[in-house]
Design a protein around this motif. Structure first.
Motif, PDB file in Angstrom:
ATOM      1  N   LYS A  10       0.820  -1.200   0.000  1.00 48.48           N
ATOM      2  CA  LYS A  10       0.000   0.000   0.000  1.00 48.48           C
ATOM      3  C   LYS A  10       0.859   1.257   0.000  1.00 48.48           C
ATOM      4  O   LYS A  10       1.907   1.302   0.647  1.00 48.48           O
ATOM      5  CB  LYS A  10      -0.920   0.024   1.236  1.00 48.48           C
ATOM      6  N   THR A  12       1.285   4.344   1.623  1.00 45.33           N
ATOM      7  CA  THR A  12       0.808   4.818   2.929  1.00 45.33           C
ATOM      8  C   THR A  12       0.164   6.190   2.841  1.00 45.33           C
ATOM      9  O   THR A  12      -0.913   6.415   3.406  1.00 45.33           O
ATOM     10  CB  THR A  12       1.974   4.873   3.930  1.00 45.33           C
ATOM     11  N   TYR A  15      -3.125   5.974   1.056  1.00 48.01           N
ATOM     12  CA  TYR A  15      -4.056   5.191   1.865  1.00 48.01           C
ATOM     13  C   TYR A  15      -4.746   6.088   2.894  1.00 48.01           C
ATOM     14  O   TYR A  15      -5.978   6.061   3.025  1.00 48.01           O
ATOM     15  CB  TYR A  15      -3.328   4.051   2.572  1.00 48.01           C
ATOM     16  N   TRP A  16      -3.963   6.883   3.618  1.00 53.03           N
ATOM     17  CA  TRP A  16      -4.546   7.740   4.655  1.00 53.03           C
ATOM     18  C   TRP A  16      -5.337   8.903   4.059  1.00 53.03           C
ATOM     19  O   TRP A  16      -6.342   9.336   4.612  1.00 53.03           O
ATOM     20  CB  TRP A  16      -3.468   8.245   5.613  1.00 53.03           C
ATOM     21  N   GLN A  19      -8.583   7.350   3.327  1.00 50.01           N
ATOM     22  CA  GLN A  19      -9.404   7.174   4.530  1.00 50.01           C
ATOM     23  C   GLN A  19     -10.048   8.487   4.965  1.00 50.01           C
ATOM     24  O   GLN A  19     -11.238   8.529   5.310  1.00 50.01           O
ATOM     25  CB  GLN A  19      -8.533   6.613   5.674  1.00 50.01           C
ATOM     26  N   LEU A  20      -9.262   9.569   4.942  1.00 53.49           N
ATOM     27  CA  LEU A  20      -9.814  10.877   5.294  1.00 53.49           C
ATOM     28  C   LEU A  20     -10.884  11.298   4.292  1.00 53.49           C
ATOM     29  O   LEU A  20     -11.924  11.844   4.666  1.00 53.49           O
ATOM     30  CB  LEU A  20      -8.693  11.931   5.327  1.00 53.49           C
ATOM     31  N   SER A 164      -8.120  16.338  -1.776  1.00 53.29           N
ATOM     32  CA  SER A 164      -7.758  14.932  -1.589  1.00 53.29           C
ATOM     33  C   SER A 164      -8.237  14.083  -2.768  1.00 53.29           C
ATOM     34  O   SER A 164      -7.576  13.123  -3.174  1.00 53.29           O
ATOM     35  CB  SER A 164      -8.346  14.398  -0.280  1.00 53.29           C
TER      36      SER A 164
END
Length: 392
Positions: A10, A12, A15-16, A19-20, A164
């Motif tokens: 992944k 990182t 990925y975050w 998620q956000l 994002s």
């Protein structure tokens, strides 16, 4: 023995960010949907009102105009026990006498023929369709101190979602880039929904950012002051404050009404061919100043020239806040002034409003398509495909 696909490592950071993007989207989704739809309704407010409300127009005639105090007196009879806030003139349009009081909580407009004095319409703005939508769009029909922070916080989340989303959308290769700019209309609904969310989201990103950021300027004072500080090179924004006349002056005119009429007549004489709007604010008591605002382009607000005068001496009062003489405004002042016009797209005329309309419509669809993507992925995880088998 079973053979399993290798697990991809992944990214990182992405990925975050993902998620956000997911959770902030779920939290703010309903508010974004609401703001987008009400924004679409408000995009062409002026054009719709001009089409269906014929009392807004009075043909220009070769006759003298009634003075502001005369129109105010006529409107006062039609709407007693209220205080007139301003009288607005514009060639080809009916004069509007506005009654507004934040404390007493009323907002009326009396439309009066500026040549004959005939009252054409007394409009209670509390019952006006677009006013009701505006109150929802700004405050969620709650007290402003409650509703505005809620919607502005959701707007701030939406701005993050745009940024994002751009990070998540950004293609890794040329092959992927070709796919990211096109909606495959003939694909299955899940793929179509995915494209509608990502591709359309990309196309509106920069327009929606302007809409979102300008909404934050209106909703958060700290953000407006920060924008001003950055755009002015470190200057502090002077907040608007009431302007007052000098009540100790010995050289007093007979009434503040006579003073307002004199100033209005002077402005007309200085520029008899002026095609914009002129607002005359008649003070309610001997302390208030007379405000006259000339707007050369009534389709927007940012170019208005605000002038303040002592009602007793007619001496002009200079102000330090950004709603003063247009000639004295800085770049930062102009940016804050044009914020509302940016928000609704009026800064670019009718094409700008059309763009803002479609950007708001697509923004309203983002929470729906986003939730469908999320639900589809949950179902996919709940029903995984069987691993490939090989002969032992």
């Amino acid at each position: 023995m079973g053979f399993k696909k290798p697990i991809k490592k992944k990214n990182t950071f992405k990925y975050w960010i993902g998620q956000l993007h997911l959770w902030l989207g779920l939290i703010s989704g309903l508010f974004v949907l609401f703001l987008g739809l009400t924004g679409c309704i408000l995009a062409f407010q002026r054009e719709i009102e001009d089409t269906v409300q014929t009392y807004r127009f009075t043909e220009t005639q070769n006759k003298p105009l009634l003075a502001p105090t005369q129109l105010k007196a006529i409107a006062d009879k039609a709407l007693p026990n209220k205080h007139a806030h301003s009288v607005t003139y514009q060639p080809g349009r009916t004069t509007q006498v506005v009654y507004y009081d934040l404390v007493a909580d009323y907002y009326y407009i009396v439309f009066v023929n500026q040549y004959t004095g005939k009252v054409l319409k007394v409009k209670n703005m509390a019952d006006d369709f677009f006013r009701i939508i505006i109150m929802g769009h700004y405050y969620l029909w709650l007290p402003p101190e409650i509703g505005q922070p809620i919607l502005t916080t959701a707007t701030m989340m939406f701005v993050f979602l745009l940024i994002s989303g751009l990070v998540l959308w950004w293609p890794k290769s040329k092959a992927a880039r070709k796919q990211r700019f096109t909606v495959k209309l003939k694909s299955k609904w899940r793929r179509l929904n995915y494209d509608l969310h990502n591709v359309l989201g990309f196309y509106i990103t920069f327009i929606a950012l302007f809409i979102g950021l300008s909404g934050m300027v209106m909703g958060f004072q700290w953000f407006a002051k920060s924008v001003y500080w950055v755009s002015s090179g470190g200057r502090t924004m002077n907040v608007w404050e009431e302007t007052y006349s000098d009540t100790t002056s010995l050289a007093k005119l007979s009434t503040n009404a006579a003073a307002a009429d004199q100033l209005w007549a002077k402005f007309l004489k200085e520029d008899p061919t002026f095609k914009g709007s002129i607002d005359v604010h008649i003070p309610e008591d001997e302390k208030g100043a007379i405000e006259i605002a000339k707007n050369p382009d009534p389709s927007t607000y940012w170019k208005a020239d605000y002038r303040y005068f002592d009602q007793h001496t007619l001496k002009e009062i200079e102000v330090k806040h950004l709603y003063g003489k247009f000639a004295n405004t800085s770049v930062a002042d102009k940016l804050i002034r044009m914020n509302y016009d940016i928000h609704i797209g009026a800064i670019a005329g009718l094409p700008g409003k059309i763009i803002a309309f479609f950007a708001s419509l697509i923004a309203a669809s983002m929470p729906i398509t986003g939730v469908l993507i999320w639900v589809g992925r949950k179902k996919k995880k709940a029903n995984p495909t069987k691993p490939l088998q090989t002969t032992p």
